[in-house]
Design a protein around this motif. Structure first.
Motif, PDB file in Angstrom:
ATOM      1  N   TYR B 107       1.025  -1.401  -0.022  1.00  0.00           N
ATOM      2  CA  TYR B 107      -0.064   0.013   0.119  1.00  0.00           C
ATOM      3  C   TYR B 107       0.866   1.369   0.062  1.00  0.00           C
ATOM      4  O   TYR B 107       0.619   2.370   0.550  1.00  0.00           O
ATOM      5  N   ASP B 108       1.842   1.211  -0.579  1.00  0.00           N
ATOM      6  CA  ASP B 108       3.042   2.019  -0.636  1.00  0.00           C
ATOM      7  C   ASP B 108       3.444   2.749  -1.832  1.00  0.00           C
ATOM      8  O   ASP B 108       3.916   1.819  -2.763  1.00  0.00           O
ATOM      9  N   PRO B 109       3.094   4.026  -2.248  1.00  0.00           N
ATOM     10  CA  PRO B 109       3.492   4.320  -3.569  1.00  0.00           C
ATOM     11  C   PRO B 109       4.764   4.056  -4.213  1.00  0.00           C
ATOM     12  O   PRO B 109       4.875   3.647  -5.302  1.00  0.00           O
ATOM     13  N   SER B 110       5.957   4.256  -3.415  1.00  0.00           N
ATOM     14  CA  SER B 110       7.210   4.083  -3.982  1.00  0.00           C
ATOM     15  C   SER B 110       7.357   2.407  -4.228  1.00  0.00           C
ATOM     16  O   SER B 110       8.038   2.210  -5.138  1.00  0.00           O
ATOM     17  N   THR B 111       6.926   1.432  -3.268  1.00  0.00           N
ATOM     18  CA  THR B 111       7.022   0.283  -3.390  1.00  0.00           C
ATOM     19  C   THR B 111       6.140  -0.369  -4.691  1.00  0.00           C
ATOM     20  O   THR B 111       6.607  -1.209  -5.381  1.00  0.00           O
ATOM     21  N   ALA B 112       5.165   0.380  -4.741  1.00  0.00           N
ATOM     22  CA  ALA B 112       4.343   0.004  -5.871  1.00  0.00           C
ATOM     23  C   ALA B 112       4.959   0.242  -7.200  1.00  0.00           C
ATOM     24  O   ALA B 112       4.895  -0.594  -8.144  1.00  0.00           O
ATOM     25  N   GLN B 113       5.715   1.399  -7.136  1.00  0.00           N
ATOM     26  CA  GLN B 113       6.500   1.578  -8.799  1.00  0.00           C
ATOM     27  C   GLN B 113       7.565   0.543  -8.756  1.00  0.00           C
ATOM     28  O   GLN B 113       7.824   0.222 -10.053  1.00  0.00           O
ATOM     29  N   SER B 114       8.382   0.348  -7.857  1.00  0.00           N
ATOM     30  CA  SER B 114       9.466  -0.612  -8.226  1.00  0.00           C
ATOM     31  C   SER B 114       8.880  -1.914  -8.343  1.00  0.00           C
ATOM     32  O   SER B 114       9.639  -2.618  -9.214  1.00  0.00           O
ATOM     33  N   ARG B 115       7.831  -2.406  -7.580  1.00  0.00           N
ATOM     34  CA  ARG B 115       7.126  -3.914  -7.999  1.00  0.00           C
ATOM     35  C   ARG B 115       6.734  -3.690  -9.362  1.00  0.00           C
ATOM     36  O   ARG B 115       6.776  -4.717 -10.009  1.00  0.00           O
ATOM     37  N   MET B 116       6.055  -2.579  -9.704  1.00  0.00           N
ATOM     38  CA  MET B 116       5.700  -2.771 -11.226  1.00  0.00           C
ATOM     39  C   MET B 116       6.582  -2.467 -12.163  1.00  0.00           C
ATOM     40  O   MET B 116       6.408  -3.544 -13.381  1.00  0.00           O
ATOM     41  N   PRO B 135      -3.687   5.420  -3.547  1.00  0.00           N
ATOM     42  CA  PRO B 135      -2.294   6.025  -3.188  1.00  0.00           C
ATOM     43  C   PRO B 135      -1.080   4.999  -3.802  1.00  0.00           C
ATOM     44  O   PRO B 135      -0.283   5.442  -4.542  1.00  0.00           O
ATOM     45  N   ASN B 136      -1.103   3.816  -3.589  1.00  0.00           N
ATOM     46  CA  ASN B 136      -0.127   2.818  -4.216  1.00  0.00           C
ATOM     47  C   ASN B 136      -0.236   2.887  -5.557  1.00  0.00           C
ATOM     48  O   ASN B 136       0.642   2.700  -6.450  1.00  0.00           O
ATOM     49  N   PHE B 137      -1.592   2.586  -6.263  1.00  0.00           N
ATOM     50  CA  PHE B 137      -1.559   2.530  -7.527  1.00  0.00           C
ATOM     51  C   PHE B 137      -1.063   3.789  -8.380  1.00  0.00           C
ATOM     52  O   PHE B 137      -0.466   3.688  -9.360  1.00  0.00           O
TER      53      PHE B 137
END
Lengths: 306, 406
Positions: B107-116, B135-137
């Motif tokens: 549920y974290d924006p920067s983690t979402a970006q690196s996982r994507m 926020p994550n997406f």
């Protein structure tokens, strides 16, 4: 939908003293912070250990109590009792099995170890129960009366009564009894205390057990006012710890009074500046305290305690 | 070596604060790329995109699978997987099995970006199939736009999405502006309050919700009090005090389940009983089961078809899902299911298995019926597939629909 006639509106507000209501809410929150801090401090003063996982020990009690009550259908007092026993077992295991194995001369290792336990307990409870938030019974929240325009409910009263009795009881125990003297002696120098016939190991086990029970009590009360899940105790622990840091972990009344004050201060900060300001306002307090408090207040106390 | 309690305390506090932030989630909101470029690329049916082999089409997304948002993320993932299992059992799409990969974004924006980034560059997914959490997406959106990866029907209500600012994101869920405009319109058709209040997660979510309510209010003489909230509040008394002082007759709640329950309990403790109004997440059966006793009479937005009705489409979905998984679906299982359904439809209709062809396919959706969302329509310049929500009221342990999902 209800009628549009204003006189028939179903909105009711029993409280007619908003400021008093705000202070009451802050006091009860502050007392919960103080009770949690008390358990944290007792362990720190006797074992010189900072237990990061203390809030999660309470979470184990309340979350498992919810599970036993809601999913297995046990009566609530029984479920809470089992939860409290679990908390006692977990906290005692942390103290006796884990902390005592940390070699001397390794400052900070207790922080790392209890941080690991924090994460472990969170993951285990998520795995065993789930990751959802759940409604805990309100424990008297629906039984209320109005005093001086302030709505007071049984939950508030229970927290105040418990707060006064537990804090007063621990103070008397530490300062007026032989057991308290032995506790303080073993805290100052365990070897000397042991050579004087004090069962240091048993005393420490008792301390961790008592702290576990206190964590369970606070966690159940917090859950009755909010919700219960694997994370809900973290903000409470942070605020309790802020009070301990400002007041000094080796003192008694100062940090507890500050914890209660933080509850009131936070309530006022949220009311004036909004919910987002609550936690930053508490941290701002630390900065201000460090900047303006005399050094002798924030420094460690070195006097012989036993 | 001895340390002062203050020093020890400072170290411990820093650690606790770090863990607290980690576990309660970061509320930061990322903005979109701001690009107004048209979607580039021409559909060439013979071309094949990344992640597509003779036997497999890889799709993926990120969702919160740990931390405070894990429950909804896991349920959405399970819903998607159930649908793809069904499609694969029927032979897949265009002769290929669909392989779903979901990574935890915490549920974290920067983690979402690196996982994507990991999904696109290492796992080589073809398209993004759904998603859960705003926020994550939003944190992953700039990366998806830069790399022209189509994202199909994520559940991330925000005015940053569903328009040509981010043309690769095809939204099937309405944003909070539309959601609360619709719900407020319903209220104003049936009542005439003079004071309403909104307690919502601070940031994009709260601002969008406020904008929606204001849009519906227009020039009517209705006072609106907006109270931003931060997840993890431990004392709701100050918020309740603000609400009682304002005399709000309707209180909108756009909060996490836990905070909604906490606020409702605090209202109950002082005997404050306005009509409450909540976002679509509160129409989930798991919410009603947990907090139904303090939510009686609550009006909730319906973003998806109500599962407790006797509607044959809903009944059919429940039966199919229960057969496949052995358990009845929740709202977020339903979200995942419909995300996978829309992605599958886009892949089926695509003239070829390249990203431009999938985008062309998505732009050709015209009133696509899912039985769960309202009919979905996208176009060359349209990314908001749905523009309305329904309204229901919590009564006992069920929802009674007041206005259908249109």
């Amino acid at each position: 939908m209800k009628s549009t006639n204003r006189k028939e509106r179903w909105i009711t507000v029993e409280s007619s003293n908003p400021f008093g209501q705000l202070i009451l809410g802050g006091l009860t929150s502050g007392l919960l912070y103080a009770l949690l801090l008390l358990g944290f401090m007792v362990v720190f003063q006797v074992s010189k250990t900072v237990n990061f996982a203390f809030g999660q020990v309470g979470m184990v009690a309340a979350f498992s109590a919810w599970f036993f009550w809601s999913s297995l259908g046990l009566p609530l007092p029984v479920a809470i009792g089992i939860g409290a026993i679990l908390a006692v077992v977990v906290n005692s295991a942390i103290g006796i099995i884990v902390i005592t194995k940390i070699p001397a001369g390794r400052p900070g290792l207790d922080l790392v170890v209890t941080l690991g336990i924090f994460l472990f307990l969170t993951a285990v409870m998520q795995l065993l129960i789930d990751a959802n938030a759940h409604a805990f019974p309100s424990l008297g929240g629906d039984k209320r009366t109005v005093l001086g325009g302030v709505v007071v409910n049984a939950n508030d009263v229970a927290i105040m009564v418990l707060g006064v009795f537990v804090i007063g009881g621990v103070y008397v125990l530490f300062s007026r009894t032989t057991l308290g003297m032995e506790l303080r002696a073993s805290a100052e120098n365990a070897d000397i205390a042991a050579s004087a016939g004090v069962n240091v190991r048993l005393l420490r086990l008792g301390t961790w057990t008592f702290a576990g029970l206190l964590a369970a009590l606070v966690a159940v009360l917090v859950a009755s006012r909010l919700s219960v899940d694997a994370f809900y105790m973290t903000p409470v622990l942070i605020k309790a710890f802020v009070a301990g840091m400002i007041g000094g972990m080796d003192r008694f009344f100062a940090p507890l009074v500050i914890a209660i004050g933080i509850g009131v201060y936070e309530a006022l900060a949220i009311f004036i500046w909004g919910s987002s300001a609550g936690t930053p306002a508490v941290f701002l307090l630390i900065i201000i305290a460090l900047a303006v408090m005399p050094k002798r207040f924030t420094a460690a106390r070195h006097e012989v305690r036993a | 070596m001895a340390h002062s309690p203050l020093f020890t305390g400072a170290r411990a506090l820093a650690g606790i604060a770090a863990v607290g932030l980690l576990l309660t989630g970061c509320a930061a909101t990322a903005s979109g790329s701001g690009s107004n470029l048209a979607v580039s690329g021409v559909c060439v049916p013979t071309e094949v995109g990344p992640g597509v082999t003779d036997s497999v089409i890889k799709v993926g997304t990120t969702m919160p699978l740990s931390g405070s948002g894990a429950a909804t993320g896991m349920a959405t993932r399970d819903g998607q997987q159930a649908y793809y299992d069904m499609v694969n059992a029927d032979g897949g799409v265009q002769g290929r099995q669909i392989e779903l990969m979901v990574l935890d974004d915490e549920y974290d924006p920067s983690t979402a970006q690196s996982r994507m980034r990991q999904l696109v560059e290492q796992e080589e997914i073809f398209v993004v199939s759904g998603g859960e959490g705003t926020p994550n997406f939003l944190g992953a959106v700039p990366y998806l736009e830069r790399n022209k990866v189509p994202a199909i029907a994520p559940y991330a209500p925000s005015d940053e999405l569903g328009n040509m600012k981010n043309p690769h994101i095809f939204m099937a869920a309405v944003d909070y502006i539309t959601e609360f405009e619709s719900v407020t319109n319903y209220i104003l058709q049936n009542d005439s309050p003079s004071r309403v209040a909104l307690v919502a997660v601070a940031g994009n979510v709260g601002e969008n919700s406020e904008a929606g309510i204001k849009k519906a209010i227009g020039d009517k003489e209705i006072d609106l009090l907006y109270i931003p909230e931060t997840p993890g509040t431990t004392d709701f008394t100050p918020i309740v005090t603000q609400l009682t002082q304002a005399g709000a007759e309707y209180v909108y709640l756009v909060l996490t389940n836990a905070d909604t329950g906490g606020l409702l309990k605090a209202m109950d403790r002082v005997g404050y009983t306005p009509t409450t109004v909540a976002w679509g997440g509160m129409s989930d059966e798991s919410y009603i089961e947990e907090y139904g006793d303090v939510s009686q009479g609550m009006l909730v937005a319906l973003e998806t078809a109500n599962l407790s009705t006797e509607d044959p489409t809903a009944a059919d979905f429940i039966a199919t899902y229960t057969d496949l998984t052995g358990k009845a679906p929740t709202k977020f299982n339903q979200q995942g299911w419909v995300q996978a359904m829309i992605t599958t439809e886009a892949l089926k209709k695509a003239k070829g298995l390249s990203r431009p062809c999938v985008i062309e396919s998505l732009e050709s959706f015209n009133g696509f019926e899912t039985g769960i969302y309202p009919p979905i329509t996208w176009g060359a310049d349209r990314r908001d597939g749905v523009k309305s929500v329904g309204v229901a009221v919590i009564e006992g342990t069920t929802l009674r629909v007041l206005q259908d999902v249109k």
